[in-house]
Design a protein around this motif. Structure first.
Motif, PDB file in Angstrom:
ATOM      1  N   THR A  36       0.898  -1.326   0.019  1.00  0.00           N
ATOM      2  CA  THR A  36       0.097  -0.128  -0.281  1.00  0.00           C
ATOM      3  C   THR A  36       0.875   1.254  -0.205  1.00  0.00           C
ATOM      4  OG1 THR A  36      -1.646  -1.132   1.219  1.00  0.00           O
ATOM      5  CG2 THR A  36      -1.881   1.065   1.235  1.00  0.00           C
ATOM      6  N   PRO A  37       0.736   2.267  -0.869  1.00  0.00           N
ATOM      7  CA  PRO A  37       1.538   3.373  -1.108  1.00  0.00           C
ATOM      8  C   PRO A  37       1.344   4.320   0.513  1.00  0.00           C
ATOM      9  CG  PRO A  37      -0.118   2.996  -2.893  1.00  0.00           C
ATOM     10  CD  PRO A  37      -0.237   2.096  -2.071  1.00  0.00           C
ATOM     11  N   ALA A  38       2.179   4.887   0.741  1.00  0.00           N
ATOM     12  CA  ALA A  38       2.389   5.705   1.984  1.00  0.00           C
ATOM     13  C   ALA A  38       1.454   6.798   1.778  1.00  0.00           C
ATOM     14  CB  ALA A  38       3.697   6.258   2.195  1.00  0.00           C
ATOM     15  N   ALA A  39       1.055   7.213   0.649  1.00  0.00           N
ATOM     16  CA  ALA A  39       0.326   8.310   0.476  1.00  0.00           C
ATOM     17  C   ALA A  39      -1.252   7.893   0.906  1.00  0.00           C
ATOM     18  CB  ALA A  39       0.473   8.766  -1.118  1.00  0.00           C
ATOM     19  N   LYS A  40      -1.307   6.632   0.580  1.00  0.00           N
ATOM     20  CA  LYS A  40      -2.930   6.216   0.776  1.00  0.00           C
ATOM     21  C   LYS A  40      -2.875   6.063   2.126  1.00  0.00           C
ATOM     22  CE  LYS A  40      -6.466   3.266   0.811  1.00  0.00           C
ATOM     23  NZ  LYS A  40      -7.710   3.884   1.004  1.00  0.00           N
ATOM     24  N   ILE A  49       1.648   2.307  12.371  1.00  0.00           N
ATOM     25  CA  ILE A  49       1.962   1.335  11.277  1.00  0.00           C
ATOM     26  C   ILE A  49       2.549   0.145  12.186  1.00  0.00           C
ATOM     27  CG2 ILE A  49       2.802   0.565   9.296  1.00  0.00           C
ATOM     28  CD1 ILE A  49       2.885   3.486   8.397  1.00  0.00           C
ATOM     29  N   ILE A  50       1.764  -1.116  11.997  1.00  0.00           N
ATOM     30  CA  ILE A  50       2.544  -1.974  12.273  1.00  0.00           C
ATOM     31  C   ILE A  50       2.838  -3.207  11.122  1.00  0.00           C
ATOM     32  CG2 ILE A  50       2.415  -4.362  13.658  1.00  0.00           C
ATOM     33  CD1 ILE A  50       0.474  -2.910  15.836  1.00  0.00           C
ATOM     34  N   LEU A  51       4.044  -3.621  11.248  1.00  0.00           N
ATOM     35  CA  LEU A  51       4.453  -4.534  10.138  1.00  0.00           C
ATOM     36  C   LEU A  51       4.356  -5.754  10.652  1.00  0.00           C
ATOM     37  CD1 LEU A  51       7.895  -2.438   9.227  1.00  0.00           C
ATOM     38  CD2 LEU A  51       5.540  -1.832   8.330  1.00  0.00           C
ATOM     39  N   SER A  52       3.706  -6.679   9.885  1.00  0.00           N
ATOM     40  CA  SER A  52       3.148  -7.859  10.307  1.00  0.00           C
ATOM     41  C   SER A  52       4.539  -8.854  10.138  1.00  0.00           C
ATOM     42  CB  SER A  52       2.288  -8.512   9.554  1.00  0.00           C
ATOM     43  OG  SER A  52       2.646  -9.195   8.354  1.00  0.00           O
ATOM     44  N   GLY A  53       4.642 -10.004  10.566  1.00  0.00           N
ATOM     45  CA  GLY A  53       5.514 -11.184  10.314  1.00  0.00           C
ATOM     46  C   GLY A  53       5.116 -11.567   9.013  1.00  0.00           C
ATOM     47  N   GLY A  54       5.906 -12.542   8.600  1.00  0.00           N
ATOM     48  CA  GLY A  54       5.684 -13.105   7.176  1.00  0.00           C
ATOM     49  C   GLY A  54       6.939 -14.182   7.071  1.00  0.00           C
ATOM     50  N   PRO A  66       7.557  -3.339   1.700  1.00  0.00           N
ATOM     51  CA  PRO A  66       6.692  -2.259   1.755  1.00  0.00           C
ATOM     52  C   PRO A  66       7.159  -0.864   1.006  1.00  0.00           C
ATOM     53  CG  PRO A  66       8.220  -2.103   3.478  1.00  0.00           C
ATOM     54  CD  PRO A  66       8.608  -3.294   2.667  1.00  0.00           C
ATOM     55  N   ASP A  67       6.307   0.059   0.576  1.00  0.00           N
ATOM     56  CA  ASP A  67       6.664   1.292   0.010  1.00  0.00           C
ATOM     57  C   ASP A  67       7.637   2.052   1.189  1.00  0.00           C
ATOM     58  OD1 ASP A  67       6.859   3.934  -0.633  1.00  0.00           O
ATOM     59  OD2 ASP A  67       4.629   4.369  -0.914  1.00  0.00           O
ATOM     60  N   PRO A  68       9.134   2.340   0.732  1.00  0.00           N
ATOM     61  CA  PRO A  68       9.887   2.753   1.768  1.00  0.00           C
ATOM     62  C   PRO A  68       9.437   4.243   2.407  1.00  0.00           C
ATOM     63  CG  PRO A  68      10.915   2.369  -0.485  1.00  0.00           C
ATOM     64  CD  PRO A  68       9.484   2.262  -0.700  1.00  0.00           C
ATOM     65  N   ALA A  69       8.561   4.691   1.596  1.00  0.00           N
ATOM     66  CA  ALA A  69       8.130   6.000   1.976  1.00  0.00           C
ATOM     67  C   ALA A  69       7.406   6.002   3.265  1.00  0.00           C
ATOM     68  CB  ALA A  69       7.080   6.741   0.989  1.00  0.00           C
ATOM     69  N   ILE A  70       6.776   4.758   3.684  1.00  0.00           N
ATOM     70  CA  ILE A  70       6.203   4.904   5.252  1.00  0.00           C
ATOM     71  C   ILE A  70       7.104   5.193   6.115  1.00  0.00           C
ATOM     72  CG2 ILE A  70       4.696   2.933   4.556  1.00  0.00           C
ATOM     73  CD1 ILE A  70       6.282   0.858   6.083  1.00  0.00           C
ATOM     74  N   PHE A  71       8.377   5.157   5.987  1.00  0.00           N
ATOM     75  CA  PHE A  71       9.261   5.729   7.374  1.00  0.00           C
ATOM     76  C   PHE A  71       9.386   7.043   7.105  1.00  0.00           C
ATOM     77  CE2 PHE A  71      10.469   1.105   6.289  1.00  0.00           C
ATOM     78  CZ  PHE A  71      10.305   0.584   7.473  1.00  0.00           C
ATOM     79  N   GLN A  72       9.013   7.732   6.027  1.00  0.00           N
ATOM     80  CA  GLN A  72       8.990   9.033   6.034  1.00  0.00           C
ATOM     81  C   GLN A  72       7.711   9.935   6.512  1.00  0.00           C
ATOM     82  OE1 GLN A  72      11.073   8.216   2.936  1.00  0.00           O
ATOM     83  NE2 GLN A  72      12.397   8.194   4.689  1.00  0.00           N
TER      84      GLN A  72
END
Ligand code: XMP
Length: 512
Positions: A36-40, A49-54, A66-72
């Motif tokens: 999912t884009p960070a913009a969304k 934001i929680i990043l699940s396991g996998g 993920p979209d790296p922009a989530i960290f910004q």
């Protein structure tokens, strides 16, 4: 407007469990596709934001990123397991490939509680399940907790509000795991704890309305908890656009049909069509003794009757189903591994493809206890919300061997006596299931002065938490005596009652 926590799903079977724990903390969460884009996320106003396991390695060619922009975005991030490797990978740390998966119990020692571990004891039992490991912290991060196998079991960059944990806080085996999640939600993200069952209902209602529009929904009502709650929820959302069909397959318990009619038609004013197909079912089942064949016949006939009623209501665009999250997991694993098919369950799948209807499953993300809470909040009576599970093929798999109207009648009567005593003694709600099984074996008895030669009823009463394993319930002998004496005295055609003392495995809960 509820504050949203985004759970990015990287393919772990535990993603829904994370969402469930967030609901337990009374915070609203939404599961998003990992890409999912960070913009969304920004547009949706997520506050954390929680990043699940996998199951993958971050280095795998097909690894979900993920979209790296989530960290910004400037919102807090919690990486769990695979999520922490992603943080390492994207924020300048190092992740080492590991050949062996670390799986099972471990111990956590908290070195620096910070916000994530605030208020927790220094040492805790944890649950691990990961392959790769973080070997170098990204700049700005410090280690906050260690385990036997990792100096970076907990990490944080408090300034940017980034947190990572190598183990799984969402599973029951991690001590105080829910407190870690709550700390992230409340102390880190500042989320309000005001998300309740009523909010879930309001959300689901809006969702159903948006999806269905002016369309019609058909739902097969079985009288069990899941379809009952789905029906009540759909009815609240779309009223008369919902038609429920209750198929009397002749394999129901005593009084079942009348009860369902009274509750939904009269009480809830749901458009309920009761189809009496008992003669058809019993005709098709005549002389059939093999359990899987019985199930197939019952399943096929159900689809046929259901399709006919679809025509008689003039068609529908949607098929409503009371699928719960555990059903989704179970049917996926069954499809993926044919060897795991022990008994054919016909509740999930099959129907919609053939009927060209779009599925609508408002309970798909919930667990059973949550569904019960939703049902109670919608005004369903206690006895429905707390009903024991009942198999789709009904008494068809509780009359051993061939099924006749006479045998069904005997079983119904004996079962009603058992349920009555279970209810009166308060044990009904304490066990997983309690039911009677008809054995086509005749044994000798004496009734009054006369010799009798009649059938046997077995009592199957089990305790379980998920039906995967079960044990026979240790009920008071006085209660068992009462049940047995009432059945042999009141049910004509039965001269003997036996108690099933097998556990699952190796026995299954149902006899067929
Ligand atoms: P077993 O007999 O496999 O049952 O130990 C586990 C649980 O599943 C229920 N069950 C069924 N439920 N359709 C259903 O909807 C079925 O065909 C079916 N077979 C078993 C059983 O009652 C128990 O709760």
């Amino acid at each position: 407007m509820a504050q949203t926590i985004a759970v990015l799903d990287f393919g772990s079977q535990l993603t829904q469990v994370i969402a469930r724990r967030i609901r337990e903390c009374q915070v609203y969460s939404k599961i998003y596709h990992f890409s999912t884009p960070a913009a969304k996320l920004r547009a949706d106003g997520v506050v954390g934001i929680i990043l699940s396991g996998g199951p993958q390695s971050v280095y795998a060619r097909t690894a979900p990123h993920p979209d790296p922009a989530i960290f910004q975005l400037g919102v807090p991030v919690l990486g769990i397991c695979y999520g922490v490797q992603l943080m390492g990978h994207f924020l300048g740390g190092k992740v080492a490939l590991s050949k062996a998966r670390e799986y099972g119990h471990g111990h956590l020692t908290i070195r620096k509680p910070g916000r994530l571990f605030a208020g927790l004891p220094k040492r805790l039992r944890i649950w691990n399940s990961h392959g790769d490991k973080l070997t170098k912290l990204p700049p700005g991060f410090v280690a906050t907790a260690v385990s036997e196998n990792s100096p970076f079991a907990g990490i944080e960059d408090a300034r940017r509000r980034f947190y990572g944990i190598q183990f799984h806080p969402e599973v029951f085996h991690t001590e105080r795991g829910v407190d870690m999640i709550r700390n992230f939600l409340v102390r880190v993200c500042g989320a309000r704890q005001d998300w309740t069952t009523r909010d879930f209902i309001a959300h689901a209602v809006a969702d159903i309305r948006a999806k269905v529009g002016k369309g019609r929904v058909l739902l097969g009502l079985s009288g069990g908890v899941d379809s009952s709650v789905a029906a009540a929820l759909l009815h609240k959302a779309i009223g008369r656009q919902l038609t429920c069909v209750f198929v009397d397959n002749g394999l129901l318990r005593q009084g079942e049909r009348a009860y369902v009619e009274a509750l939904y038609k009269r009480n809830f004013k749901i458009d309920l069509r009761v189809v009496d197909a008992s003669a058809l079912f019993l005709k098709r089942l005549r002389d059939v003794t093999e359990p899987e064949q019985k199930r197939k016949i019952i399943g096929r006939t159900f689809v046929e009757v259901f399709e006919k009623s679809l025509k008689s209501i003039g068609g529908a665009e949607f098929l409503g189903q009371g699928t719960l999250y555990p059903d989704v997991i179970e049917s996926v694993s069954i499809q993926g591994n044919p060897a795991s098919l022990i008994k054919t369950h016909h509740n999930v799948g099959g129907l919609p493809a053939r009927m060209k209807l779009r599925l609508i499953e408002p309970l798909r993300e919930l667990f059973k206890d949550e569904v019960r809470r939703v049902g109670a909040a919608l005004g369903l009576p206690r006895e429905v919300v707390w009903r024991q599970p009942f198999p789709g093929p009904g008494l068809g798999v509780r009359v051993m061997g061939d099924i006749t109207a006479e045998k069904l009648e005997i079983l119904r009567h004996a079962d009603a006596v058992l349920q009555d005593e279970m209810m009166k003694s308060g044990h009904y709600g304490k066990v997983w299931q309690s039911f009677a099984v008809f054995l086509p074996v005749k044994t000798v008895g004496v009734f009054g002065d006369e010799r009798t030669y009649d059938y046997v009823i077995a009592l199957r009463i089990v305790e379980s938490t998920d039906a995967m394993t079960a044990d026979w319930a240790r009920l008071p002998h006085d209660l068992l005596r009462k049940i047995s004496s009432r059945i042999t005295n009141e049910v004509r055609g039965v001269s003997r009652v036996v108690l099933d003392i097998s556990s699952k495995p190796p026995a299954t809960i149902e006899w067929e």
